[in-house]
Design an enzyme around this catalytic site. Structure first.
Site, PDB file in Angstrom:
ATOM      1  CB  CYS A 275      -3.892 -12.319  -5.013  1.00  0.00           C
ATOM      2  SG  CYS A 275      -2.784 -11.202  -5.880  1.00  0.00           S
ATOM      3  CG  HIS A 302      -0.987 -15.007  -6.362  1.00  0.00           C
ATOM      4  ND1 HIS A 302      -1.769 -14.515  -7.383  1.00  0.00           N
ATOM      5  CD2 HIS A 302      -0.780 -16.304  -6.646  1.00  0.00           C
ATOM      6  CE1 HIS A 302      -2.020 -15.490  -8.252  1.00  0.00           C
ATOM      7  NE2 HIS A 302      -1.438 -16.584  -7.812  1.00  0.00           N
ATOM      8  CG  ASP A 349       1.466 -12.034  -8.028  1.00  0.00           C
ATOM      9  OD1 ASP A 349       1.755 -12.457  -9.157  1.00  0.00           O
ATOM     10  OD2 ASP A 349       0.400 -11.428  -7.779  1.00  0.00           O
ATOM     11  CG  HIS A 350       2.978  -9.046 -10.487  1.00  0.00           C
ATOM     12  ND1 HIS A 350       2.021  -8.083 -10.631  1.00  0.00           N
ATOM     13  CD2 HIS A 350       2.455 -10.158 -11.055  1.00  0.00           C
ATOM     14  CE1 HIS A 350       0.969  -8.593 -11.249  1.00  0.00           C
ATOM     15  NE2 HIS A 350       1.212  -9.849 -11.513  1.00  0.00           N
ATOM     16  CE1 TYR A 366       3.588 -13.882 -12.686  1.00  0.00           C
ATOM     17  CE2 TYR A 366       2.620 -12.136 -14.024  1.00  0.00           C
ATOM     18  CZ  TYR A 366       2.522 -13.056 -13.001  1.00  0.00           C
ATOM     19  OH  TYR A 366       1.359 -13.163 -12.273  1.00  0.00           O
TER      20      TYR A 366
HETATM   21  C1  DNO Z   1      -1.585 -11.390 -12.761  1.00  0.00           C
HETATM   22  C2  DNO Z   1      -2.194 -12.605 -12.218  1.00  0.00           C
HETATM   23  C3  DNO Z   1      -3.590 -12.827 -12.727  1.00  0.00           C
HETATM   24  C4  DNO Z   1      -4.101 -14.164 -12.283  1.00  0.00           C
HETATM   25  C5  DNO Z   1      -5.484 -14.481 -12.740  1.00  0.00           C
HETATM   26  C6  DNO Z   1      -5.987 -15.712 -12.040  1.00  0.00           C
HETATM   27  O1  DNO Z   1      -0.404 -11.284 -12.778  1.00  0.00           O
HETATM   28  O2  DNO Z   1      -2.126 -12.677 -10.854  1.00  0.00           O
HETATM   29  O3  DNO Z   1      -3.579 -12.746 -14.099  1.00  0.00           O
HETATM   30  O4  DNO Z   1      -3.286 -15.153 -12.808  1.00  0.00           O
HETATM   31  O5  DNO Z   1      -6.318 -13.436 -12.518  1.00  0.00           O
HETATM   32  O6  DNO Z   1      -7.096 -16.209 -12.687  1.00  0.00           O
END
Ligand code: DNO
Length: 389
Positions: A275, A302, A349-350, A366
């Site tokens: 991530c 991510h 991601d986001h 999201y």
């Molecule tokens: C936030 C996400 C986290 C992720 C968890 C994985 O947006 O990236 O909540 O899903 O930490 O376990």
């Protein structure tokens, strides 16, 4: 020559998600990342429940590519109480996910809270809204709202003074809102109160980083064997943010953290969710170097960016903006995929809350359009890089 692209996935919170599968189709993703958020932490994901979600996803023409996440129960992280039983339940869930043909399971080992921010609507120069982490606000939450014992020790003198000053300017409503943000948790899952949070923090009072690390290794050793046997890959998500907060230890924040457990639990199923937003919130993490170091251990990606300031605060920047060198990171990720001759799933991601989404109720980070922008930009970046390889 066949080039291996990243598999384009999208996180979907199930039928409650304001972003529908139909919307996701228009974004162009082919894989879905989802979890059974209605199942309480620690309980078994049955084949029936998994198949029900799988059918919903497949009916719209998607593949369920990654489970994110099966949450790890606190008693496993603390290795207390009924932890053995919870590990057995976790193994059953892994077997059931495998039986339903989903190849990757994400999880994290953050004590008490999943990701932590202090604002969910930090205004960008263009009017869009971003998630934000600020030390002064975290200190206000910790010291004046939560009233954690010895919380003062976790902050510099400068932050303590600024927190004291800023606290005086906050109304009751602002303080309540701040608490709600810090303890936000995962959409669709049970919210906790400050009293519950204090209780949970108590569980960790004798657990330092070394102890938490060993608890993680113990757990990984148990679950990796099962995952390997049934052909599922595990992907541990980094701590977000990647440094200790609220007096809690963190053990999945740096390259050496990862190397410790990947070497110790040397099982092919034991892998990483890379991530960039979480890891990139610390200036000490060199992300392209980390991608190279983790290589074939990366089972899920991510992609997101952050902009840090000198105080260590950060906001979530545009996917190709911010402090992470997204070109260098994606290039390393693509080189691995050409070497291994396989596609690794990634999701944007986001994203910023922007355009029409500003008028909607969205899951923080999201909303549809911000992620759509991220996905589109990354798709273009990928095409450009692949063209030059
Ligand atoms: C936030 C996400 C986290 C992720 C968890 C994985 O947006 O990236 O909540 O899903 O930490 O376990």
């Amino acid at each position: 020559m066949k080039m291996f692209k990243m598999e384009q996935t999208w996180r979907w919170y199930g039928n409650e998600d304001p972003v529908s599968l139909q919307d996701i189709k228009q974004a162009g993703a082919t894989g879905i990342v989802t979890a059974l958020h209605h199942i309480p932490h620690g309980e078994i994901w049955t084949v029936d429940e998994i198949n029900k979600r799988k059918a919903e996803v497949e009916k719209e023409g998607f593949t369920w590519s990654v489970v994110e996440s099966i949450t790890v129960h606190e008693s496993i992280k603390t290795r207390t109480g009924d932890y053995k039983n919870y590990i057995e339940k976790y193994k059953t869930s892994i077997r059931n996910v495998a039986a339903c043909g989903i190849p990757v399971i994400t999880y994290n080992f953050m004590p008490v809270n999943d990701w932590t921010r202090t604002s969910l609507n930090y205004k960008m120069h263009d009017g869009s809204l971003a998630l934000y982490f600020n030390w002064i606000d975290l200190a206000i939450f910790d010291i004046y709202i939560l009233k954690r014992k010895n919380a003062d020790n976790s902050y510099s003198k400068d932050i303590l003074q600024k927190a004291e000053d800023r606290f005086k300017t906050y109304s009751e409503e602002q303080l309540e809102a701040l608490a709600g943000v810090v303890m936000f948790g995962i959409p669709g899952e049970k919210k906790i109160s400050t009293t519950e949070m204090l209780q949970k923090l108590e569980w960790y009072k004798d657990i330092d980083a070394a102890a938490l690390r060993e608890n993680l290794c113990f757990f990984q050793n148990e679950i990796s064997a099962v995952a390997e046997e049934c052909g599922v890959k595990l992907a541990i998500h980094p701590d977000d943010p990647p440094f200790p907060i609220l007096g809690l230890p963190r053990v999945v924040s740096t390259q050496s953290d990862y190397e410790y457990f990947l070497n110790k639990i040397d099982n092919p199923a034991n892998g990483v969710c890379f991530c960039t937003g979480s890891l990139g919130a610390s200036g000490n993490n060199d992300l392209p170097v980390m991608v190279k170091a983790f290589g074939e251990k990366i089972n899920f990606i991510h992609l997101r960016n952050v902009k840090r300031d000198v105080e260590g605060n950060f906001y979530e920047a545009d996917h190709l903006g911010g402090d992470n060198d997204m070109y260098a990171i994606v290039k390393e990720l693509l080189l691995i995929q050409q070497r291994l001759k396989k596609s690794i799933p990634f999701r944007p991601d986001h994203g910023h809350q922007m355009l029409d989404d500003l008028k909607k109720v969205t899951n923080p980070g999201y909303s549809a359009i911000g992620r759509l922008r991220g996905l589109a930009e990354i798709r273009g970046l990928e095409m450009g890089i692949l063209g030059g390889l």
